[in-house]
Design a protein around this motif. Structure first.
Motif: not given
Length: 398
Positions: A11-21, A134-139, A386-388
């Motif tokens: 999970l952390q690897s996915i978040v790190d690679a596709h984290q939105p702006d 939604a941004d992260l999931l699309k990426s 909180t947002l992250k």
């Protein structure tokens, strides 16, 4: 490597690679917080949500049940259909924070009343987090398979928006989900999460309107000498909680409140009837039915004993159903939370909030000042952490 460690590492690897702006979503949050809209009147807020979704390339369904918005991300064949929800509306509360982006807005509500408006329950944060997710999931679409429904609900504050969306043909436009996920910002240390893996998490709420009639009464042409419904109604209301608790037992959770009382007309020296609005909150379906019956019995028996000319009238509506977490959903999420957050994960405390997933989080001992809870005019979550935290794609583990 243990299963939990593998899950959190993946999970952390996915978040790190596709984290939105995140600057896009902190900007969205501050804009919506400063320009809130009251229940059922969220037109501009919905437009801002749509603009972000369209920028991400989603096809957007709008105007469902009012200003409801939903998109579908179908990714490959198979997999679960998962609905993720955030709310659009704000509350009629005057903001009293000193934030540079504080709301100073006033609106005319659906009833014609001018009200102050504030995102005092955190729906602005819920929206921002879901948009970022939604941004992260699309990426990260190459990393998962299934169908995601991303839904923004209007009119949650008065607990009618979800029903309005369904009645307006929501599931004629999008697939029926296999399961639904809702998260909510709460007054806890930023970056922490709380979950109850199974069982009741939010109470059921019923609204009961009661009319107690005092006149006209028989054998008189002077209605002013009939039984006055005002003091009798006030007495019954004041005794309701104790009467119910005595019958169902102190170990059963049921709370009653009087949210409205109306009687009399200017210029009259007698009152024909008194109207009350009661709010009833329960946790168990069988207790809910028993409590409603007990309230009716109390009103009927006391009115008859006082010599009222007719029995009281009742109108009961469901304000919010009981909300429970199923272990097949909450269990896997709790498993991932423990691995990912470690000590930052807590057990969700019981709350009498209803419908909108609003909970009170743990307040740590080293917090110097009390934390304003949801619906407080001082409610102001820490934005970045909180947002992250709210953006994490927990559904990937289901």
């Amino acid at each position: 490597m243990s299963h939990s460690i593998a899950d959190s590492t993946l999970l952390q690897s996915i978040v790190d690679a596709h984290q939105p702006d995140f600057s896009l979503y902190t900007g969205f949050y501050r804009d919506v917080h400063q320009h809130p809209e009251i229940s059922a009147m969220e037109e501009d807020t919905a437009k801002k949500v749509v603009a972000h979704l369209e920028r991400l390339g989603y096809t957007v369904h709008t105007g469902i049940g009012g200003h409801g918005v939903v998109v579908v991300l179908q990714n490959g064949n198979g997999g679960k259909k998962i609905l993720m929800r955030a709310e659009l509306d704000a509350l009629p509360i005057q903001e009293q924070t000193n934030l540079p982006y504080r709301s100073q807005r006033r609106m005319i509500d659906r009833y014609g009343n001018e009200r102050p408006v504030m995102h005092a329950c955190g729906h602005d944060m819920n929206m921002a987090a879901l948009l970022a997710a939604a941004d992260l999931l699309k990426s990260a679409s190459a990393k998962w398979t299934g169908t995601i429904l991303i839904l923004f609900q209007p009119d949650e504050g008065e607990t009618s928006g979800a029903r309005d969306m369904v009645d307006d043909g929501l599931y004629d436009r999008v697939p029926v989900p296999d399961l639904m996920l809702g998260q909510h910002v709460v007054p806890a240390r930023a970056g922490t999460v709380a979950i109850k893996p199974s069982g009741s998490v939010l109470v059921a709420a019923d609204s009961m309107r009661v009319r107690v009639t005092g006149g006209p009464c028989e054998n008189t042409v002077n209605p002013q000498i009939c039984v006055d419904p005002i003091p009798l109604s006030m007495q019954i209301v004041s005794e309701l909680q104790d009467a119910v608790t005595k019958e169902i037992g102190p170990d059963q959770d049921a709370t009653l409140a009087c949210w409205g009382f109306w009687a009399g007309e200017p210029g009259n020296d007698h009152v024909a009837y008194a109207d009350m609005l009661l709010d009833i909150k329960t946790v168990k379906p069988e207790i809910r039915r028993r409590v409603i019956d007990l309230i009716k019995e109390k009103f009927q028996n006391d009115c008859r004993a006082a010599g009222m000319p007719r029995d009281p009238e009742f109108n009961i509506t469901v304000r919010a159903p009981l909300t429970s977490n199923h272990d097949d959903v909450g269990g896997p999420i709790a498993h991932v939370f423990r691995a990912y957050f470690g000590e930052k994960m807590t057990e969700m405390a019981f709350t009498r909030a209803c419908e909108d997933f609003s909970v009170l989080g743990e307040v740590h001992d080293d917090v110097a000042e009390p934390i304003p809870t949801n619906h407080s005019p001082f409610f102001a979550p820490e934005v970045d952490l909180t947002l992250k935290t709210g953006t994490m794609p927990w559904h990937l583990q289901l």
